[in-house]
Design an enzyme around this catalytic site. Structure first.
Site, short mmCIF file in Angstrom:
data_model
loop_
_atom_site.label_atom_id
_atom_site.label_comp_id
_atom_site.label_asym_id
_atom_site.label_seq_id
_atom_site.Cartn_x
_atom_site.Cartn_y
_atom_site.Cartn_z
N ASN A 89 57.16 52.06 75.44
CA ASN A 89 57.46 53.02 74.51
C ASN A 89 59.08 52.70 74.11
O ASN A 89 59.84 52.52 75.04
CB ASN A 89 57.03 54.09 74.79
CG ASN A 89 57.18 54.76 76.10
OD1 ASN A 89 57.01 53.89 77.05
ND2 ASN A 89 57.34 55.88 76.40
N THR A 92 62.64 57.36 69.76
CA THR A 92 63.80 57.71 69.29
C THR A 92 64.60 58.33 70.22
O THR A 92 63.92 59.19 71.04
CB THR A 92 63.66 58.69 68.17
OG1 THR A 92 62.61 57.70 66.96
CG2 THR A 92 65.09 58.90 67.25
N ALA A 222 59.33 44.67 58.25
CA ALA A 222 57.90 44.89 57.69
C ALA A 222 57.45 46.44 57.70
O ALA A 222 56.74 46.93 56.83
CB ALA A 222 56.81 44.20 58.63
N ARG A 259 51.77 40.38 41.87
CA ARG A 259 53.26 40.36 42.76
C ARG A 259 53.35 41.42 43.42
O ARG A 259 54.07 41.60 44.28
CB ARG A 259 54.27 40.24 41.58
CG ARG A 259 54.36 38.78 40.77
CD ARG A 259 55.32 38.94 39.54
NE ARG A 259 55.01 39.99 38.93
CZ ARG A 259 55.71 40.28 37.76
NH1 ARG A 259 56.96 39.79 37.36
NH2 ARG A 259 55.28 41.42 36.91
N CYS A 275 55.15 54.76 64.58
CA CYS A 275 55.81 53.72 64.34
C CYS A 275 56.90 53.85 63.08
O CYS A 275 58.11 53.56 63.08
CB CYS A 275 55.19 52.37 64.08
SG CYS A 275 54.40 51.97 65.71
N LYS A 338 45.82 59.37 61.16
CA LYS A 338 44.86 58.65 60.03
C LYS A 338 43.61 58.38 60.53
O LYS A 338 43.48 58.93 62.03
CB LYS A 338 45.59 57.01 60.06
CG LYS A 338 45.67 56.19 61.30
CD LYS A 338 46.25 55.08 61.19
CE LYS A 338 45.24 53.79 60.23
NZ LYS A 338 45.84 52.43 60.54
N ARG A 442 44.36 63.99 50.98
CA ARG A 442 44.15 62.50 51.18
C ARG A 442 43.51 61.82 49.88
O ARG A 442 42.93 60.85 49.90
CB ARG A 442 43.16 62.30 52.37
CG ARG A 442 44.05 62.48 53.60
CD ARG A 442 45.29 61.44 53.88
NE ARG A 442 45.84 61.76 55.26
CZ ARG A 442 46.78 60.69 55.57
NH1 ARG A 442 46.76 59.72 55.21
NH2 ARG A 442 47.21 60.87 56.84
#
Ligand code: NAD
Ligand code: UDX
Length: 464
Positions: A89, A92, A222, A259, A275, A338, A442
């Site tokens: 891990n 922070t 990413a 695009r 993340c 999620k 959601r």
């Protein structure tokens, strides 16, 4: 020399699934996953794995005890390995320089030190954890400073792009595998050896090699760009609510532009997970350290909009319920960050639950995969303004959605579990307090059908 023996330090959400898939696809390679936590290793060796991930049980069962091992014997695993993944891990920093933003590399450093202490033969050390740019240099410094005579190291960066809930699929059919390394004969040879492991199932054209710093930065980039798309659509959801436009229609129209593309444009209560926030904060910190304040500010805004979105959602709940939640029962559907995972790290549900508790509500929580203890632990760890003895009796955790919503004033949907779509909302409505509210964070339920039943419905990015 082909890799025969792999060790992975860290049996978490990344180390466990990644090494299980490597073992599945490379039957001639022995893969040993180790961890400092004996409990976690015991769970990996049991029938109930420590993480829920669709398809993972089958992969583990087919390889465990053959060429896949979970062990607490870190020394032996390092000694026999040709290649070592560091998959620990990188949270922070909670205190000191860079507190609240910089990545805490103490576990990475600990991993490097133990590799240096133990190793008696050459090793390829692979940075799988998400790290700041140039972290490989720090690993290399530790290894070289503690090197035994005759032991050589090559450090590679090989960031992981799997998403939780679809990890096995993401690993089996990765869009790309990224390997960064030194542009020297030994560096190129190490890259080739790691590449040959992945080539057991990933087409060579999808294995991208580059310099180490580009590889490290690409991972942060990413995640930052994925989260930026969510914050972009969420910021537009506020415009939709103010104007009468529908954010789903806007997302569809925008996403049809090849695009731009249609993925990651689902407006929501806000993004969660271990993340996005951590990695963007880390990127912001790096930019500030490099004296690039404009760039830092740009990425910080992705986080700020996410906070704004979560607050907008809870404010809407409070205002709709006559601006007071005192004495009201609110049912929360979903606690994971999620669907298809039991992971609650940085879940927006924690923010929602905490805010409603601080407003005096009693909350009832249902999630198909999150354990009761985890929910209480998350609430205790989030900053709850009211003292624990005051909020704890106001929280209950339920094992089915019907008992959870019974007698409640409102249902708040925080996680997009499929099962929430087709519940018997007529039955639920009949057993709720009136007026009965649904707040769909959601955008997953049929709002027109709920309105017809009699619910007051509010959602993200459209007026109803
Ligand atoms: P995790 O907390 O689930 O697992 C990390 C494990 O490492 C823990 O079990 C911990 O006990 C163990 N550990 C720490 N120091 C160790 C040491 N010296 N030796 C052996 N074990 C040690 O974390 P995770 O979610 O698997 O994430 C790991 C890394 O991968 C992080 O850098 C993260 O940013 C990155 N990442 C995570 C995801 C994800 O979806 N969770 C995806 C891509 C990348
Ligand atoms: C993310 C990255 O996708 C993955 O590549 C990286 O390796 C780790 O971080 P993860 O956090 O597991 O993966 O899940 P992800 O699917 O990215 O979802 C993150 C959060 O964003 C969730 O809370 C999700 O609900 C939310 N989200 C996602 C949205 O709100 N809208 C979207 O359109 C997509």
């Amino acid at each position: 020399m082909p890799i025969k023996n792999i060790c992975c330090l860290g049996a978490g959400y990344v180390g466990g699934p990644t090494c299980s898939v490597i073992a599945l696809k490379c039957p001639e390679i022995k893969v040993t996953v180790v961890d400092l936590s004996k409990d976690r290793i015991a769970q990996w060796n049991s029938d109930k794995l420590p993480i829920y991930e669709p398809g993972l049980d089958d992969v583990v069962k087919s390889c465990r005890g053959k060429n896949l091992f979970f062990s607490s014997d870190i020394t032996s695993a390092i000694l026999e390995a040709d290649l070592i993944f560091i998959s620990v891990n990188t949270p922070t920093k909670a205190f000191g320089n860079g507190k609240g933003r910089a990545a805490d590399l103490k576990y990475v450093e600990g991993a490097a030190r133990i590799i240096a202490d133990v190793s008696k033969s050459d090793k390829i050390v692979v940075e799988k954890s998400t790290v700041p740019v140039r972290a490989a240099e720090s690993i290399s410094n530790i290894l070289i400073a503690n090197q035994r005579p005759g032991v050589a190291y090559q450090i590679l960066s090989n960031p992981e792009f799997l998403a939780e809930g679809s990890a096995i699929n993401d690993l089996l059919y990765a869009d790309r595998v990224l390997i960064g390394g030194e542009d020297t004969p030994a560096g190129r040879a190490a890259i080739e050896e790691l590449s040959s492991v992945y080539q057991h199932w990933i087409p060579k054209t999808n294995i991208v090699t580059m310099n180490t710093w580009s590889s490290e930065l690409s991972k942060l980039a990413a995640n930052a760009m994925l989260a930026q798309r969510i914050s972009s659509i969420n910021s537009l959801s506020a415009v939709c609510e103010a104007t009468g436009a529908d954010v789903s229609e806007v997302a569809r129209a925008v996403g049809l532009d090849s695009r731009i593309g249609s993925k990651f444009l689902q407006a929501s209560v806000g993004f969660g997970g271990s993340c996005f926030q951590k990695d963007i904060l880390n990127l912001v910190y790096i930019c500030e350290s490099l004296n690039l304040p404009e760039v830092a500010k740009y990425w910080q805004q992705v986080i700020d909009i996410n906070e704004y979105q979560k607050t907008r959602f809870t404010t809407k709940i409070i205002e709709s319920c006559f601006n007071t939640l005192s004495g009201k029962n609110i049912c929360i559907f979903g606690f994971a960050f999620k669907k298809n995972t039991g992971d609650t790290r940085e879940s927006p549900s924690i923010f929602v639950a905490k805010t409603l508790l601080d407003e005096g509500a009693s909350i009832r929580i249902y999630d198909p995969k999150v354990e009761q203890n985890q929910i209480y632990e998350d609430l205790a760890n989030s900053v709850i303004c009211t003292p624990p003895e005051e909020w704890r009796p106001r929280v209950s955790v339920h094992s089915d959605p019907y008992s959870c919503s019974e007698g409640c004033h409102a249902i708040v949907i925080c996680t997009e579990w499929d099962e929430f779509i087709n519940l018997d909302y007529q039955k639920i409505y009949s057993e709720m307090m009136k007026p009965a509210y649904v707040f769909d964070g959601r955008k997953i339920v049929d709002h027109q059908a709920l309105l017809k039943i009699g619910f007051h419905v509010q959602t993200i990015g459209m007026r109803l």
